[in-house]
Design a protein around this motif. Structure first.
Motif, PDB file in Angstrom:
ATOM      1  N   GLY A 183      94.874  91.314  73.347  1.00 49.17           N
ATOM      2  CA  GLY A 183      95.261  90.439  74.607  1.00 49.17           C
ATOM      3  C   GLY A 183      96.850  90.866  74.746  1.00 49.17           C
ATOM      4  O   GLY A 183      97.240  90.513  75.635  1.00 49.17           O
ATOM      5  N   ARG A 184      97.503  91.575  73.835  1.00 49.72           N
ATOM      6  CA  ARG A 184      98.906  91.523  73.971  1.00 49.72           C
ATOM      7  C   ARG A 184      99.303  92.513  75.286  1.00 49.72           C
ATOM      8  O   ARG A 184     100.261  92.372  75.993  1.00 49.72           O
ATOM      9  N   GLY A 185      98.437  93.633  75.472  1.00 49.09           N
ATOM     10  CA  GLY A 185      98.923  94.520  76.634  1.00 49.09           C
ATOM     11  C   GLY A 185      98.602  93.764  77.951  1.00 49.09           C
ATOM     12  O   GLY A 185      99.497  93.877  78.723  1.00 49.09           O
ATOM     13  N   GLU A 186      97.515  93.193  78.003  1.00 47.44           N
ATOM     14  CA  GLU A 186      97.107  92.348  79.292  1.00 47.44           C
ATOM     15  C   GLU A 186      98.106  91.482  79.701  1.00 47.44           C
ATOM     16  O   GLU A 186      98.536  90.953  80.690  1.00 47.44           O
ATOM     17  N   LEU A 187      98.535  90.476  78.741  1.00 44.03           N
ATOM     18  CA  LEU A 187      99.533  89.350  79.032  1.00 44.03           C
ATOM     19  C   LEU A 187     100.910  89.989  79.220  1.00 44.03           C
ATOM     20  O   LEU A 187     101.780  89.650  80.310  1.00 44.03           O
ATOM     21  N   LEU A 188     101.404  91.145  78.481  1.00 47.37           N
ATOM     22  CA  LEU A 188     102.620  91.691  78.990  1.00 47.37           C
ATOM     23  C   LEU A 188     102.419  92.018  80.138  1.00 47.37           C
ATOM     24  O   LEU A 188     103.528  92.007  81.077  1.00 47.37           O
ATOM     25  N   SER A 189     101.434  92.831  80.564  1.00 46.81           N
ATOM     26  CA  SER A 189     101.155  93.240  81.873  1.00 46.81           C
ATOM     27  C   SER A 189     101.497  92.446  83.059  1.00 46.81           C
ATOM     28  O   SER A 189     101.911  92.619  84.118  1.00 46.81           O
ATOM     29  N   PHE A 190     100.723  91.151  82.819  1.00 49.02           N
ATOM     30  CA  PHE A 190     100.620  90.134  83.752  1.00 49.02           C
ATOM     31  C   PHE A 190     102.097  89.574  83.961  1.00 49.02           C
ATOM     32  O   PHE A 190     102.548  89.408  85.033  1.00 49.02           O
TER      33      PHE A 190
END
Length: 198
Positions: A183-190
């Motif tokens: 989930g790190r990538g998704e949160l940072l992208s968001f």
């Protein structure tokens, strides 16, 4: 988004003592022991930016961290820990409500929910209150490595089903595991998509 820098700014007792800032702020909140500090450390790629405590209710102030000199990550006190001293619990609520309803630079509140459990009343009540106050928010289901993916999806579905009783536009949902980095990538992208262009 690549995290190039992350530094502690300050701890504040309430919204009035938070430093003035034009940078967008993304706040993390949830029941005590839901994994707030672990998620914060995961997001910035540091093992000890935020203290990870085995004692629920450790965060008792508003902690602000400057990320990439472009945005602020905010660690808010946990809510709903029954064993915390009553006097301390009473100070949490004005601190939390004051910040999320009065902070001009607040861009999003990430509400952390333990994916191992079926919907908890206190989480549902907190989310409903945020929506009634028109606070921009997203749901982050944590500790996804502790149960099967099917169980995680089941509990998310049950939570969304309960929300549908009073929510017509459900918030964005993220699934995370601080242990596995999920989930790190998704949160940072968001977060990156919400930042103003330079």
């Amino acid at each position: 988004m690549i995290i190039k820098s992350a530094e502690f700014i300050t701890s504040a007792l309430d919204v009035s003592t938070c430093p003035a800032s034009d940078l967008p702020e993304f706040a993390i909140i949830g029941r005590s022991n839901v994994g707030k500090s672990s998620l914060l450390n995961l997001l910035v790629g540091r093992k000890a930016l935020a203290r990870v405590s085995g004692t629920p209710g450790h965060t008792q102030m508003i902690n602000l961290f400057l990320i990439n000199e472009r945005w602020t990550l905010v660690d808010l006190p946990g809510y709903g820990y029954a064993e915390a001293a009553k006097k301390i619990r009473q100070t949490f609520q004005p601190m939390i409500s004051g910040y999320v309803t009065q902070r001009p630079s607040l861009a999003r509140v990430f509400v952390l929910i333990d994916s191992r459990h079926t919907p908890q009343a206190i989480d549902l009540e907190f989310v409903q209150w945020l929506m009634s106050e028109s606070v921009p928010m997203a749901l982050v289901f944590t500790k996804a490595d502790k149960v099967t993916p099917t169980k995680v999806q089941t509990n998310i579905g049950l939570f969304q089903q309960r929300m549908s009783e009073w929510c017509t536009e459900p918030p964005r949902v993220f699934i995370t595991s601080a242990v596995k980095g999920v989930g790190r990538g998704e949160l940072l992208s968001f977060i990156g998509s919400a930042l103003p262009e330079r």
